[in-house]
Design a protein around this motif. Structure first.
Motif, PDB file in Angstrom:
ATOM      1  N   GLY A   1     -11.792  20.884  15.434  1.00  0.00           N
ATOM      2  CA  GLY A   1     -10.927  20.291  14.409  1.00  0.00           C
ATOM      3  C   GLY A   1     -11.759  20.118  13.155  1.00  0.00           C
ATOM      4  O   GLY A   1     -12.042  21.095  12.449  1.00  0.00           O
ATOM      5  N   SER A   2     -12.202  18.888  12.909  1.00  0.00           N
ATOM      6  CA  SER A   2     -13.056  18.625  11.751  1.00  0.00           C
ATOM      7  C   SER A   2     -14.361  19.407  11.837  1.00  0.00           C
ATOM      8  O   SER A   2     -14.999  19.679  10.818  1.00  0.00           O
TER       9      SER A   2
ATOM     10  N   GLU B   1     -10.491  11.418   6.299  1.00  0.00           N
ATOM     11  CA  GLU B   1     -11.803  10.773   6.447  1.00  0.00           C
ATOM     12  C   GLU B   1     -12.916  11.810   6.257  1.00  0.00           C
ATOM     13  O   GLU B   1     -13.920  11.568   5.591  1.00  0.00           O
TER      14      GLU B   1
ATOM     15  N   ALA C   1      -8.716  16.379   7.944  1.00  0.00           N
ATOM     16  CA  ALA C   1      -8.407  14.944   8.022  1.00  0.00           C
ATOM     17  C   ALA C   1      -9.060  14.240   6.830  1.00  0.00           C
ATOM     18  O   ALA C   1     -10.198  14.562   6.462  1.00  0.00           O
TER      19      ALA C   1
ATOM     20  N   PHE D   1      -1.790  23.675  15.527  1.00  0.00           N
ATOM     21  CA  PHE D   1      -1.487  23.204  14.178  1.00  0.00           C
ATOM     22  C   PHE D   1      -1.445  24.313  13.137  1.00  0.00           C
ATOM     23  O   PHE D   1      -1.277  24.038  11.948  1.00  0.00           O
ATOM     24  N   VAL D   2      -1.628  25.557  13.561  1.00  0.00           N
ATOM     25  CA  VAL D   2      -1.669  26.649  12.583  1.00  0.00           C
ATOM     26  C   VAL D   2      -0.326  26.712  11.839  1.00  0.00           C
ATOM     27  O   VAL D   2       0.729  26.929  12.454  1.00  0.00           O
ATOM     28  N   SER D   3      -0.382  26.508  10.540  1.00  0.00           N
ATOM     29  CA  SER D   3       0.847  26.537   9.732  1.00  0.00           C
ATOM     30  C   SER D   3       1.410  27.949   9.733  1.00  0.00           C
ATOM     31  O   SER D   3       0.659  28.919   9.515  1.00  0.00           O
TER      32      SER D   3
ATOM     33  N   TRP E   1      -3.285  31.099   8.465  1.00  0.00           N
ATOM     34  CA  TRP E   1      -4.729  31.164   8.727  1.00  0.00           C
ATOM     35  C   TRP E   1      -5.090  30.241   9.874  1.00  0.00           C
ATOM     36  O   TRP E   1      -4.543  29.144  10.006  1.00  0.00           O
TER      37      TRP E   1
ATOM     38  N   SER F   1      -8.275  28.516  11.658  1.00  0.00           N
ATOM     39  CA  SER F   1      -9.663  28.124  11.864  1.00  0.00           C
ATOM     40  C   SER F   1      -9.708  27.128  13.019  1.00  0.00           C
ATOM     41  O   SER F   1     -10.488  27.280  13.957  1.00  0.00           O
ATOM     42  N   SER F   2      -8.821  26.098  12.963  1.00  0.00           N
ATOM     43  CA  SER F   2      -8.892  25.043  13.976  1.00  0.00           C
ATOM     44  C   SER F   2      -8.531  25.585  15.360  1.00  0.00           C
ATOM     45  O   SER F   2      -7.754  26.532  15.501  1.00  0.00           O
TER      46      SER F   2
ATOM     47  N   GLN G   1       4.483  25.045  12.865  1.00  0.00           N
ATOM     48  CA  GLN G   1       3.091  24.985  13.317  1.00  0.00           C
ATOM     49  C   GLN G   1       3.055  25.366  14.788  1.00  0.00           C
ATOM     50  O   GLN G   1       3.873  24.857  15.570  1.00  0.00           O
TER      51      GLN G   1
ATOM     52  N   MET H   1      -3.637  14.869   7.333  1.00  0.00           N
ATOM     53  CA  MET H   1      -4.441  15.725   8.228  1.00  0.00           C
ATOM     54  C   MET H   1      -4.460  17.179   7.744  1.00  0.00           C
ATOM     55  O   MET H   1      -5.336  17.950   8.122  1.00  0.00           O
ATOM     56  N   MET H   2      -3.460  17.539   6.940  1.00  0.00           N
ATOM     57  CA  MET H   2      -3.310  18.949   6.557  1.00  0.00           C
ATOM     58  C   MET H   2      -4.526  19.413   5.755  1.00  0.00           C
ATOM     59  O   MET H   2      -4.988  18.721   4.863  1.00  0.00           O
TER      60      MET H   2
ATOM     61  N   LEU I   1     -15.815  12.406   3.350  1.00  0.00           N
ATOM     62  CA  LEU I   1     -17.259  12.540   3.619  1.00  0.00           C
ATOM     63  C   LEU I   1     -17.806  13.823   2.992  1.00  0.00           C
ATOM     64  O   LEU I   1     -18.907  13.850   2.446  1.00  0.00           O
TER      65      LEU I   1
ATOM     66  N   LEU J   1       8.135  22.725   8.456  1.00  0.00           N
ATOM     67  CA  LEU J   1       6.896  23.522   8.434  1.00  0.00           C
ATOM     68  C   LEU J   1       6.635  23.963   9.863  1.00  0.00           C
ATOM     69  O   LEU J   1       6.456  23.121  10.748  1.00  0.00           O
TER      70      LEU J   1
HETATM   71  C1  FAD Z   1       0.364  19.726   8.431  1.00  0.00           C
HETATM   72  C2  FAD Z   1      -0.867  20.402   8.991  1.00  0.00           C
HETATM   73  C3  FAD Z   1      -1.099  21.733   8.718  1.00  0.00           C
HETATM   74  C4  FAD Z   1      -2.233  22.382   9.264  1.00  0.00           C
HETATM   75  N1  FAD Z   1      -2.407  23.722   9.016  1.00  0.00           N
HETATM   76  C5  FAD Z   1      -3.456  24.358   9.594  1.00  0.00           C
HETATM   77  C6  FAD Z   1      -3.630  25.775   9.405  1.00  0.00           C
HETATM   78  O1  FAD Z   1      -2.823  26.425   8.718  1.00  0.00           O
HETATM   79  N2  FAD Z   1      -4.676  26.379  10.003  1.00  0.00           N
HETATM   80  C7  FAD Z   1      -5.587  25.689  10.773  1.00  0.00           C
HETATM   81  O2  FAD Z   1      -6.531  26.294  11.260  1.00  0.00           O
HETATM   82  N3  FAD Z   1      -5.439  24.350  10.992  1.00  0.00           N
HETATM   83  C8  FAD Z   1      -4.397  23.670  10.414  1.00  0.00           C
HETATM   84  N4  FAD Z   1      -4.251  22.320  10.612  1.00  0.00           N
HETATM   85  C9  FAD Z   1      -5.217  21.607  11.450  1.00  0.00           C
HETATM   86  C10 FAD Z   1      -6.118  20.691  10.651  1.00  0.00           C
HETATM   87  O3  FAD Z   1      -7.021  21.453   9.867  1.00  0.00           O
HETATM   88  C11 FAD Z   1      -6.848  19.767  11.641  1.00  0.00           C
HETATM   89  O4  FAD Z   1      -5.869  18.979  12.270  1.00  0.00           O
HETATM   90  C12 FAD Z   1      -7.850  18.915  10.934  1.00  0.00           C
HETATM   91  O5  FAD Z   1      -8.927  19.701  10.510  1.00  0.00           O
HETATM   92  C13 FAD Z   1      -8.363  17.779  11.812  1.00  0.00           C
HETATM   93  O6  FAD Z   1      -8.726  18.229  13.079  1.00  0.00           O
HETATM   94  P1  FAD Z   1      -8.174  17.459  14.381  1.00  0.00           P
HETATM   95  O7  FAD Z   1      -6.737  17.247  14.204  1.00  0.00           O
HETATM   96  O8  FAD Z   1      -8.648  18.207  15.573  1.00  0.00           O
HETATM   97  O9  FAD Z   1      -8.868  16.031  14.320  1.00  0.00           O
HETATM   98  P2  FAD Z   1     -10.357  15.619  14.764  1.00  0.00           P
HETATM   99  O10 FAD Z   1     -11.351  16.459  14.060  1.00  0.00           O
HETATM  100  O11 FAD Z   1     -10.420  15.556  16.252  1.00  0.00           O
HETATM  101  O12 FAD Z   1     -10.427  14.151  14.163  1.00  0.00           O
HETATM  102  C14 FAD Z   1      -9.776  13.029  14.783  1.00  0.00           C
HETATM  103  C15 FAD Z   1     -10.064  11.793  13.920  1.00  0.00           C
HETATM  104  O13 FAD Z   1     -11.487  11.583  13.846  1.00  0.00           O
HETATM  105  C16 FAD Z   1     -11.906  11.582  12.492  1.00  0.00           C
HETATM  106  N5  FAD Z   1     -13.241  12.211  12.395  1.00  0.00           N
HETATM  107  C17 FAD Z   1     -13.628  13.428  12.862  1.00  0.00           C
HETATM  108  N6  FAD Z   1     -14.919  13.661  12.543  1.00  0.00           N
HETATM  109  C18 FAD Z   1     -15.348  12.585  11.872  1.00  0.00           C
HETATM  110  C19 FAD Z   1     -16.588  12.234  11.235  1.00  0.00           C
HETATM  111  N7  FAD Z   1     -17.663  13.045  11.254  1.00  0.00           N
HETATM  112  N8  FAD Z   1     -16.667  11.036  10.613  1.00  0.00           N
HETATM  113  C20 FAD Z   1     -15.613  10.206  10.568  1.00  0.00           C
HETATM  114  N9  FAD Z   1     -14.403  10.483  11.121  1.00  0.00           N
HETATM  115  C21 FAD Z   1     -14.281  11.669  11.750  1.00  0.00           C
HETATM  116  C22 FAD Z   1     -10.849  12.349  11.709  1.00  0.00           C
HETATM  117  O14 FAD Z   1     -10.817  11.948  10.362  1.00  0.00           O
HETATM  118  C23 FAD Z   1      -9.581  11.959  12.472  1.00  0.00           C
HETATM  119  O15 FAD Z   1      -9.099  10.738  11.988  1.00  0.00           O
HETATM  120  C24 FAD Z   1      -3.144  21.658  10.082  1.00  0.00           C
HETATM  121  C25 FAD Z   1      -2.901  20.297  10.344  1.00  0.00           C
HETATM  122  C26 FAD Z   1      -1.771  19.674   9.814  1.00  0.00           C
HETATM  123  C27 FAD Z   1      -1.542  18.227  10.120  1.00  0.00           C
END
Ligand code: FAD
Length: 404
Positions: A144-145, A390, A388, A177-179, A136, A138-139, A230, A384-385, A394, A228
Motif C-alpha cells: 500500500g503505502s 498521513e 493515504a 483499489f485499482v481505479s 494504473w 501499483s498497489s 475499483q 486514501m486516493m 510525511l 468510480l
Molecule cells: C479512491 C481510491 C483510488 C485508488 N486508485 C488506485 C489506483 O488507480 N491504482 C493503485 O495502484 N492504487 C489505487 N488506490 C490505492 C491507494 O494508493 C492505497 O490505498 C494507498 O496507497 C494506501 O495503501 P493502503 O490502503 O494499503 O493503506 P496502508 O499503507 O496499509 O496504510 C494504512 C494506514 O496506515 C498509515 N500508514 C502507513 N504507513 C505509514 C507510515 N510510514 N507512517 C504513518 N502512517 C502510515 C496510512 O496513512 C493509513 O492510515 C486507490 C485508493 C483509493 C481509496
C-alpha cells in the motif's frame, strides 16, 4: 506575472463542464450510487452512456497533446474543468482522472515510439464510445503505502516480470483499489524485475486487458464514490512485447513514480474542492430557506460560522491547488511537495466540512432526499486516493527537509 484572470475560452470550457456535470453526470450518478451490487453500476447502460458522452466532449483527452488528437489543455485550464466536473459528478470524475494514464505516460516518455503511440494514444484520442479506458496498478495486497518506500530493499512489488526472448511474462495481483480496474482496456502495471533493488527494481509495463492471463476481481463495494470502478487485477503468465516495458527499473524509479503522484494528486485535490463547493452551495441554499426560532437558520451565528468555515476551506484549498497547477505548467510534472500538501489539505477539508454541511441540514442532511449525505460519503475515499494522507504528508515533509 501571477494572476487569477480566466480568459473567454477557459470560461466557456468551464461552463461546458459545469452543464455536463450538473445535467448529465449528477442525475445518473445519484441513481447509480443507490444500486446495491457494485458490479451492476458498471454494467448499467446509464454508466456507459455518460462515459460515452464525456468522451464525445473530449474530457478523456484534455491533457493529451494536439499532435495525437488530444486537446492539449494547460494545467490551469484543467484545474477549472476538473473542479466543475467534480462539483456535479465526483464518482464519474474520479474515474476520468486516471483513464488517460497510459496514453499520457507514452506521450510523455516515449513520444517517438510509433508502435505504442499508434496502439494506445491515437485510438484513445479518437474514441467517442468510452471503451478505451486506462488504469494504473501499483498497489497490491501487501504493497500500500510501501509503494513509496524506495529505500528498504526488502520492500518490493510481489507482481513479477521475467524476460523471455523478446517478451516479458508477468505474474501477480494488484490490489482491489485499482481505479477503473474492472472496466479498463489497458493497464500501466508496476512489476518487479530485480528483487535486489526493492521497489526500485520494478519496471512499468503497458498491458492490454484482453491479453491472455489477465483477469479482474469484483468491483469494490464501498462507502462513497460508488460510481468510480475499483477492482483487483490478476496476471497469470501474461506476455507482452518487450517495447511494452515503458519505464525500466533502477534509480530513476522514484522520479517516475513521483511524477505520476505529483500530477495525480493535484487532480484528487480538485475532486475535493469541487465536491466541497457543491456541499457548501447546497447547505447555503437550504440555510437561507429553513426557518427556525423565527429566522432563517443562516442567520443563527453557529450556522453562519459553519458556512464561513466551509467557504474559507474551499478558497484556501483552491488557491493551494492553483499554485500547484501553475508550477506544473511552468515545469512539468510540477512540485511534489506542494502537490501533496494541496491534496492533503483539500481532502481533509472536504471530509471535515461535508460532514458539517450535513449538520447544517439537521436531520434532513442524513436523508437521501438531499445530496449532502452522498457528498459526505464521497469525500472519505479521497483521503486514501493516490496515497493515504498521513503518508503523503510525511513524503511532502521529507521533500522539504531534504537529504542529509
Ligand atoms: C479512491 C481510491 C483510488 C485508488 N486508485 C488506485 C489506483 O488507480 N491504482 C493503485 O495502484 N492504487 C489505487 N488506490 C490505492 C491507494 O494508493 C492505497 O490505498 C494507498 O496507497 C494506501 O495503501 P493502503 O490502503 O494499503 O493503506 P496502508 O499503507 O496499509 O496504510 C494504512 C494506514 O496506515 C498509515 N500508514 C502507513 N504507513 C505509514 C507510515 N510510514 N507512517 C504513518 N502512517 C502510515 C496510512 O496513512 C493509513 O492510515 C486507490 C485508493 C483509493 C481509496
Amino acid at each position: 506575472m501571477v494572476d487569477f484572470i480566466i480568459d473567454e475560452t477557459q470560461r466557456q470550457l468551464a461552463d461546458t463542464a459545469r452543464r455536463f456535470a450538473l445535467e448529465v453526470m449528477r442525475p445518473a450518478e445519484v441513481e447509480l450510487d443507490r444500486l446495491a451490487d457494485p458490479d451492476s453500476v458498471f454494467d448499467d447502460p446509464r454508466f456507459r452512456e455518460v462515459l460515452a458522452r464525456a468522451y464525445q466532449l473530449g474530457f478523456h483527452k484534455m491533457a493529451l497533446p494536439e499532435a495525437y488528437g488530444g486537446l492539449g489543455l494547460d494545467p490551469m485550464t484543467l484545474a477549472l474543468i476538473w473542479e466543475e466536473l467534480a462539483a456535479g459528478g465526483p464518482g464519474f470524475t474520479a474515474g476520468l482522472l486516471p483513464l488517460a494514464v497510459v496514453a499520457r505516460v507514452i506521450a510523455f516518455i516515449a513520444p517517438d515510439n510509433r508502435d505504442l503511440v499508434e496502439r494506445y494514444v491515437i485510438p484513445f484520442c479518437e474514441d467517442e464510445s468510452g471503451t478505451r479506458i486506462g488504469a494504473w496498478g501499483s498497489s497490491e495486497p501487501e504493497v500500500g503505502s510501501d509503494g513509496s518506500n524506495y529505500y528498504d530493499p526488502r520492500v518490493r512489488h510481489q507482481t513479477i516480470a521475467v524476460k523471455k526472448g523478446d517478451r516479458y511474462v508477468i505474474n501477480g495481483a494488484k490490489s482491489s483499489f485499482v481505479s477503473n480496474g474492472r472496466i479498463a482496456s489497458v493497464y500501466l502495471v508496476f512489476a518487479c524485475l530485480d528483487p535486489s533493488l526493492g521497489i526500485r527494481g520494478s519496471g512499468a509495463f503497458i498491458v492490454p486487458a484482453d491479453s491472455p492471463g489477465v483477469a479482474t476481481g469484483r468491483s469494490l463495494d464501498k462507502i462513497g464514490l460508488r460510481v468510480l470502478n475499483q477492482a483487483a487485477v490478476y496476471f497469470e503468465d501474461v506476455e507482452v512485447p518487450e517495447n511494452h516495458l515503458i519505464f525500466p527499473p533502477g534509480d530513476d524509479y522514484p522520479f517516475f513514480h513521483n511524477a505520476i503522484v505529483t500530477v495525480g494528486n493535484i487532480g484528487v485535490g480538485y475532486l475535493a474542492v469541487g465536491l466541497l463547493r457543491s456541499a457548501y452551495e447546497e447547505a447555503l441554499r437550504y440555510a437561507k430557506q429553513r426557518v427556525q426560532w423565527g429566522r432563517p437558520i443562516a442567520r443563527h451565528q453557529l450556522i453562519t460560522a459553519k458556512l464561513f468555515d466551509a467557504y474559507t476551506a474551499i478558497e484556501t484549498a483552491r488557491a493551494l491547488l492553483w499554485k500547484a497547477s501553475w508550477l506544473s505548467a511552468q515545469n512539468f510534472p510540477g512540485d511534489l511537495a506542494l502537490s501533496l500538501t494541496a491534496k492533503v489539505y483539500a481532502t481533509r477539508q472536504a471530509v471535515r466540512h461535508t460532514a458539517e454541511m450535513v449538520q447544517v441540514l439537521g436531520s434532513y442532511g442524513i436523508s437521501r432526499e438531499y445530496l449532502l449525505e452522498k457528498m459526505m460519503r464521497d469525500a472519505k475515499p479521497l483521503e486514501m486516493m493516490d496515497g493515504a494522507n498521513e503518508v503523503l504528508a510525511l513524503k511532502a515533509a521529507a521533500e522539504l527537509i531534504g537529504d542529509e
